[in-house]
Write a protein that holds these residues in place. Structure first.
Motif, PDB file in Angstrom:
ATOM      1  N   GLN A  60       0.823  -1.203   0.000  1.00 46.56           N
ATOM      2  CA  GLN A  60       0.000   0.000   0.000  1.00 46.56           C
ATOM      3  C   GLN A  60       0.863   1.262   0.000  1.00 46.56           C
ATOM      4  O   GLN A  60       0.461   2.290  -0.513  1.00 46.56           O
ATOM      5  CB  GLN A  60      -0.990  -0.017   1.176  1.00 46.56           C
ATOM      6  CG  GLN A  60      -2.046   1.066   1.078  1.00 46.56           C
ATOM      7  CD  GLN A  60      -2.873   0.983  -0.199  1.00 46.56           C
ATOM      8  OE1 GLN A  60      -2.346   1.039  -1.317  1.00 46.56           O
ATOM      9  NE2 GLN A  60      -4.175   0.821  -0.071  1.00 46.56           N
ATOM     10  N   ARG A  61       2.081   1.147   0.544  1.00 44.41           N
ATOM     11  CA  ARG A  61       2.996   2.276   0.431  1.00 44.41           C
ATOM     12  C   ARG A  61       3.339   2.529  -1.037  1.00 44.41           C
ATOM     13  O   ARG A  61       3.492   3.668  -1.463  1.00 44.41           O
ATOM     14  CB  ARG A  61       4.279   2.005   1.206  1.00 44.41           C
ATOM     15  CG  ARG A  61       4.130   2.231   2.686  1.00 44.41           C
ATOM     16  CD  ARG A  61       5.306   1.636   3.424  1.00 44.41           C
ATOM     17  NE  ARG A  61       4.937   1.357   4.799  1.00 44.41           N
ATOM     18  CZ  ARG A  61       5.051   2.236   5.783  1.00 44.41           C
ATOM     19  NH1 ARG A  61       5.576   3.416   5.550  1.00 44.41           N
ATOM     20  NH2 ARG A  61       4.669   1.931   6.990  1.00 44.41           N
ATOM     21  N   VAL A  62       3.457   1.438  -1.797  1.00 44.49           N
ATOM     22  CA  VAL A  62       3.708   1.599  -3.225  1.00 44.49           C
ATOM     23  C   VAL A  62       2.510   2.288  -3.882  1.00 44.49           C
ATOM     24  O   VAL A  62       2.665   3.202  -4.696  1.00 44.49           O
ATOM     25  CB  VAL A  62       3.982   0.240  -3.917  1.00 44.49           C
ATOM     26  CG1 VAL A  62       4.232   0.447  -5.401  1.00 44.49           C
ATOM     27  CG2 VAL A  62       5.161  -0.462  -3.272  1.00 44.49           C
ATOM     28  N   GLY A  63       1.298   1.850  -3.460  1.00 45.91           N
ATOM     29  CA  GLY A  63       0.081   2.470  -3.990  1.00 45.91           C
ATOM     30  C   GLY A  63       0.052   3.964  -3.683  1.00 45.91           C
ATOM     31  O   GLY A  63      -0.308   4.784  -4.530  1.00 45.91           O
ATOM     32  N   ASP A 110      -9.561   5.174  -1.336  1.00 43.34           N
ATOM     33  CA  ASP A 110     -10.736   4.329  -1.187  1.00 43.34           C
ATOM     34  C   ASP A 110     -10.432   3.192  -0.217  1.00 43.34           C
ATOM     35  O   ASP A 110      -9.842   2.196  -0.596  1.00 43.34           O
ATOM     36  CB  ASP A 110     -11.137   3.762  -2.552  1.00 43.34           C
ATOM     37  CG  ASP A 110     -12.347   2.865  -2.461  1.00 43.34           C
ATOM     38  OD1 ASP A 110     -13.131   3.037  -1.511  1.00 43.34           O
ATOM     39  OD2 ASP A 110     -12.509   1.988  -3.333  1.00 43.34           O
ATOM     40  N   GLU A 111     -10.861   3.341   1.019  1.00 49.69           N
ATOM     41  CA  GLU A 111     -10.603   2.328   2.046  1.00 49.69           C
ATOM     42  C   GLU A 111      -9.138   1.908   2.015  1.00 49.69           C
ATOM     43  O   GLU A 111      -8.802   0.726   2.123  1.00 49.69           O
ATOM     44  CB  GLU A 111     -11.478   1.077   1.791  1.00 49.69           C
ATOM     45  CG  GLU A 111     -12.963   1.363   1.820  1.00 49.69           C
ATOM     46  CD  GLU A 111     -13.645   0.763   3.031  1.00 49.69           C
ATOM     47  OE1 GLU A 111     -12.939   0.410   3.990  1.00 49.69           O
ATOM     48  OE2 GLU A 111     -14.872   0.668   3.020  1.00 49.69           O
ATOM     49  N   ALA A 112      -8.270   2.899   1.886  1.00 56.81           N
ATOM     50  CA  ALA A 112      -6.884   2.596   1.566  1.00 56.81           C
ATOM     51  C   ALA A 112      -6.190   1.749   2.628  1.00 56.81           C
ATOM     52  O   ALA A 112      -5.288   0.988   2.310  1.00 56.81           O
ATOM     53  CB  ALA A 112      -6.113   3.895   1.362  1.00 56.81           C
ATOM     54  N   PHE A 113      -6.619   1.860   3.875  1.00 49.66           N
ATOM     55  CA  PHE A 113      -5.908   1.116   4.920  1.00 49.66           C
ATOM     56  C   PHE A 113      -6.735  -0.035   5.480  1.00 49.66           C
ATOM     57  O   PHE A 113      -6.322  -0.710   6.414  1.00 49.66           O
ATOM     58  CB  PHE A 113      -5.515   2.068   6.073  1.00 49.66           C
ATOM     59  CG  PHE A 113      -4.672   3.231   5.622  1.00 49.66           C
ATOM     60  CD1 PHE A 113      -3.804   3.111   4.538  1.00 49.66           C
ATOM     61  CD2 PHE A 113      -4.737   4.454   6.273  1.00 49.66           C
ATOM     62  CE1 PHE A 113      -3.027   4.184   4.113  1.00 49.66           C
ATOM     63  CE2 PHE A 113      -3.956   5.526   5.860  1.00 49.66           C
ATOM     64  CZ  PHE A 113      -3.106   5.387   4.774  1.00 49.66           C
ATOM     65  N   SER A 114      -7.917  -0.252   4.906  1.00 44.42           N
ATOM     66  CA  SER A 114      -8.828  -1.232   5.493  1.00 44.42           C
ATOM     67  C   SER A 114      -8.317  -2.659   5.390  1.00 44.42           C
ATOM     68  O   SER A 114      -8.670  -3.509   6.194  1.00 44.42           O
ATOM     69  CB  SER A 114     -10.199  -1.138   4.821  1.00 44.42           C
ATOM     70  OG  SER A 114     -10.723   0.137   5.020  1.00 44.42           O
ATOM     71  N   ALA A 115      -7.485  -2.931   4.382  1.00 42.91           N
ATOM     72  CA  ALA A 115      -7.027  -4.304   4.197  1.00 42.91           C
ATOM     73  C   ALA A 115      -5.764  -4.597   5.006  1.00 42.91           C
ATOM     74  O   ALA A 115      -5.204  -5.673   4.890  1.00 42.91           O
ATOM     75  CB  ALA A 115      -6.779  -4.568   2.711  1.00 42.91           C
ATOM     76  N   LEU A 116      -5.346  -3.634   5.817  1.00 37.40           N
ATOM     77  CA  LEU A 116      -4.077  -3.825   6.531  1.00 37.40           C
ATOM     78  C   LEU A 116      -4.309  -4.240   7.988  1.00 37.40           C
ATOM     79  O   LEU A 116      -5.360  -4.011   8.549  1.00 37.40           O
ATOM     80  CB  LEU A 116      -3.281  -2.509   6.507  1.00 37.40           C
ATOM     81  CG  LEU A 116      -3.010  -1.925   5.120  1.00 37.40           C
ATOM     82  CD1 LEU A 116      -2.282  -0.602   5.249  1.00 37.40           C
ATOM     83  CD2 LEU A 116      -2.217  -2.888   4.277  1.00 37.40           C
ATOM     84  N   ASP A 117      -3.269  -4.837   8.586  1.00 41.90           N
ATOM     85  CA  ASP A 117      -3.324  -5.186  10.007  1.00 41.90           C
ATOM     86  C   ASP A 117      -3.472  -3.916  10.837  1.00 41.90           C
ATOM     87  O   ASP A 117      -2.965  -2.867  10.451  1.00 41.90           O
ATOM     88  CB  ASP A 117      -2.024  -5.864  10.435  1.00 41.90           C
ATOM     89  CG  ASP A 117      -1.837  -7.180   9.727  1.00 41.90           C
ATOM     90  OD1 ASP A 117      -2.855  -7.737   9.294  1.00 41.90           O
ATOM     91  OD2 ASP A 117      -0.695  -7.636   9.596  1.00 41.90           O
TER      92      ASP A 117
END
Lengths: 284, 445
Positions: free
Chosen positions: B189-192, B207-214
């Motif tokens: 996501q940092r790459v994103g 768009d929910e940029a951090f939702s998929a992360l721990d």
């Protein structure tokens, strides 16, 4: 006991076919000469050099595409073909398969891309593909024969029609299966649709598309035998001859050559689908 | 843009109606309806029908959304899944064309331009970060980061240099040659984020940029985003279903429900003044300590004595309020420290007139912007309420422990019933103080 009504479908087809052959005669002649030219050239390329040189080239391709095991297997396999005296036939058939595959892929991949871009196109293309693939293959031979006369060309044309369907289907499937968010990312950064196709959709769909190409090749090979009936020669010619003479030995020799060709083409194309991209796993 | 400007925009947003020039994004009456008869659905929605009654005609994903996003602001759109927030954000860069209404990006109405112009807007004005990162798996990290520049037609040498710079900015220096699949989710996501920053657009859609992360990585990314935003001054529209995230990041928050925006306001406003039961219920679970600040929950400081008033006045004030300590301010109300009743009484008994001699400076004052989260430790250690002072050093409030607790429990924070200075040490009994004062007064007479 004929029923009360009879749909004169056969009559219509014949009328249609007559009309096609007369009005588009020039067109068919053009196709015929192009296909004959391509076939003759390729056949010459494969059959003119000494067989061992050709085998070395095939082995090198197999080695490069997959590894040394397939390279060795290729040498052994083609040596068997030479040993049962089917080399020349096998090269004829290989030339036919290659020509038919190239044309089928050249038509089916763009068609698949088009179908993937529009539900309407997809809805039209799909039943046509179903029709083409399920219609008994030999049925194509008759109109092909009428349009292109006896020889290798009706064999090639029938093979193309019969083998196209998986190319279209798997291309469409592959492109539709590309992660939507990645395609969205392309749009979001201002990429044009053509560029998204080139840089995102096709590379990501490549394994599926290659599986489609692989299927096209396999279906082409299976048509080779049937094409022998219309004088396409090659391995098919010997199989048809062995059938009419009830010569099981000859039939088996030609048959084993088909199997070896099939295995070679399948393994080589399958490894094209897998290799090269370092990882095509979805980012997750 | 500096931190200060960021804060400024935070405060203005509630009071001031932005003009066209200072808005990065302007959304007016946007509807997005999927389905067979979108126009009919909008017509009926306008005549008061509910979205649930119209499902046969089409699905209204976004209903009459209007808001402005100011330059340099983090605007959070918060809602549960199905609330239409993802559809809404996609209308902001034209991935979805609104069925009705207008979206103005940096002065350009993107619902009224050609595909080619729209691509230009996306290249130059507005970039995006995706929930599942949406990196190109067949390209290296560096090529991914440089993707936007490639589309813009920047020469290879330059885009490589710029992408490397941005990658090191997000903490991925030296990872450029790897492929996305070799990276962890947080790094992907940092790459994103790097890809979006590299485009150098003013507006960033997330768009929910951090939702998929721990959770831990998510927190880290949130903090990094705030730092980056302060450094680069980007306008950010951030979509999330996580209220804590919304409260932490948002200068303003729009709460969405069933396609409609039900409230727009600052985190404080949403928390302390929810527009309806839905929002109220929603904010129940929020980690209030991260959102509420000292300035919001503090109480007026009553036990205040002036240094010029001298020990006698100070002692009298403390006796009247029944407290054992008081804040000391100078004539301009600048905070000086605290005094203890025992010390002051000693001064009185010594007939001394100097209060400054007994002022203690042990308690460091806090700023009104400090989050409660950072105050608990200090409140525990401090024997008396924490003094709150503004940027000029003036005493503006006090934070007794009980107020901190009240804020956590969502009890109205100012009840007026709490003694303003709670006592860790019991005050000197009233009679003794009175006696001391009387003795002094008697002598003076």
């Amino acid at each position: 006991m004929t029923p009360d009504f009879r749909i004169p479908l056969g009559d219509w087809v014949e009328v249609g076919l007559d009309w096609l052959t007369t009005s588009l005669e020039g067109f068919f002649a053009l196709i015929r000469s192009i296909l004959v030219g391509a076939y003759d050239g390729l056949e010459w390329l494969l059959a003119a050099p000494p067989y061992w040189a050709v085998i070395v080239v095939f082995a090198a391709i197999a080695w490069w595409a997959s590894g040394w095991k397939l390279g060795v297997g290729t040498i052994v396999g083609f040596a068997v073909i030479v040993g049962v005296d089917q080399w020349s036939n096998a090269m004829d058939s290989l030339a036919l398969v290659i020509i038919a595959t190239v044309v089928a892929v050249a038509i089916s991949v763009p068609l698949g891309i088009w179908a993937a871009s529009s539900l309407r196109v997809s809805a039209i293309v799909r039943p046509i593909m179903d029709f083409m693939q399920t219609m008994p293959a030999m049925v194509y031979l008759i109109p092909a024969l009428v349009m292109f006369r006896v020889g290798v060309v009706p064999g090639i044309v029938a093979t193309i029609i019969f083998s196209m369907a998986p190319g279209v289907r798997l291309t469409e499937l592959g492109i539709r299966g590309v992660d939507k968010e990645v395609v969205e990312a392309g749009h979001a950064f201002g990429s044009s649709p053509g560029r998204i196709l080139r840089q995102i959709q096709l590379p990501l769909a490549r394994p599926t598309i290659m599986a489609g190409v692989n299927q096209v090749i396999m279906l082409s090979l299976s048509m080779v035998v049937i094409a022998g009936m219309v004088g396409a020669g090659g391995l098919g010619g010997d199989v048809v001859a062995s059938l009419s003479r009830i010569d099981a030995g000859l039939g088996f020799e030609a048959g084993i050559a088909v199997v070896i060709l099939a295995i070679f083409l399948d393994r080589v194309t399958a490894s094209f689908g897998k290799s090269k991209t370092r990882s095509s796993t979805k980012a997750a | 843009m500096s931190e200060a400007t960021h804060n400024a925009s935070h405060q203005e947003s509630t009071t001031q109606d932005g003009t066209e020039a200072e808005n990065a994004l302007s959304v007016r009456n946007v509807y997005k309806v999927f389905g067979k008869r979108p126009a009919e659905v909008i017509k009926r929605l306008k005549s008061g029908k509910k979205r649930a009654e119209l499902t046969a005609l089409g699905t209204a994903a976004v209903i009459d959304a209007s808001f402005d996003v100011k330059k340099g602001e983090i605007f959070v759109v918060m809602g549960l899944s199905g609330s239409g927030k993802s559809t809404l954000i996609r209308t902001l860069n034209g991935l979805w064309a609104p069925t009705q209404g207008s979206v103005v990006v940096g002065g350009t109405d993107i619902s009224a331009i050609s595909d080619k112009e729209l691509r230009k807007v996306r290249q130059e004005k507005i970039s995006m970060v995706f929930q599942h990162f949406a990196l190109l798996p067949h390209r290296t990290v560096l090529e991914n980061a440089a993707y936007a520049l490639e589309i813009q037609g920047v020469a290879k040498a330059e885009r490589t240099a710029r992408a490397e710079k941005v990658l090191s900015m997000v903490g991925l220096g030296g990872w450029g040659e790897k492929y996305p699949s070799e990276l962890s989710g947080g790094m992907q996501q940092r790459v994103g984020l790097a890809r979006a920053l590299c485009a150098e657009t003013d507006i960033l859609l997330m768009d929910e940029a951090f939702s998929a992360l721990d959770p831990l990585i998510r927190r880290e990314m949130q903090e990094q985003l705030v730092v980056l935003q302060a450094e680069l001054g980007k306008t950010i529209v951030f979509i999330t279903h996580d209220l804590n995230e919304a409260m932490f990041l948002g200068d303003r928050i729009a709460v969405m429900r069933d396609g409609e925006i039900v409230q727009i306001g600052t985190p404080d406003e949403i928390l302390t003044n929810p527009a309806n039961d839905y929002v109220a219920q929603f904010v129940q679970d929020v980690d209030r300590t991260r959102v509420l600040t000292a300035g919001v929950v503090m109480e007026p400081p009553l036990a205040v004595v002036t240094i010029s008033g001298g020990p006698r006045n100070a002692l009298r004030t403390m006796r009247d309020l029944q407290v054992s300590a008081a804040f000391v301010v100078d004539r301009r109300r600048k905070y000086q420290g605290i005094v203890r009743d025992r010390d002051v009484m000693a001064q009185v008994e010594k007939r001394a007139t100097d209060l400054a001699a007994v002022v203690r400076n042990g308690i460091e004052p806090v700023s009104p912007e400090t989050a409660l989260n950072d105050l608990f430790g200090r409140a525990v250690e401090s024997p008396i309420p924490l003094p709150v002072v503004d940027d000029d050093g003036r005493l503006v409030g006090a934070l007794p422990r009980v107020t901190l607790l009240a804020a956590l429990g969502n009890v109205p924070s100012t009840t007026g019933e709490f003694p303003v200075v709670e006592v860790a040490v019991a005050p000197i009994p009233e009679q003794m103080v009175t006696a001391a004062l009387a003795q002094y007064e008697g002598v003076a007479k």
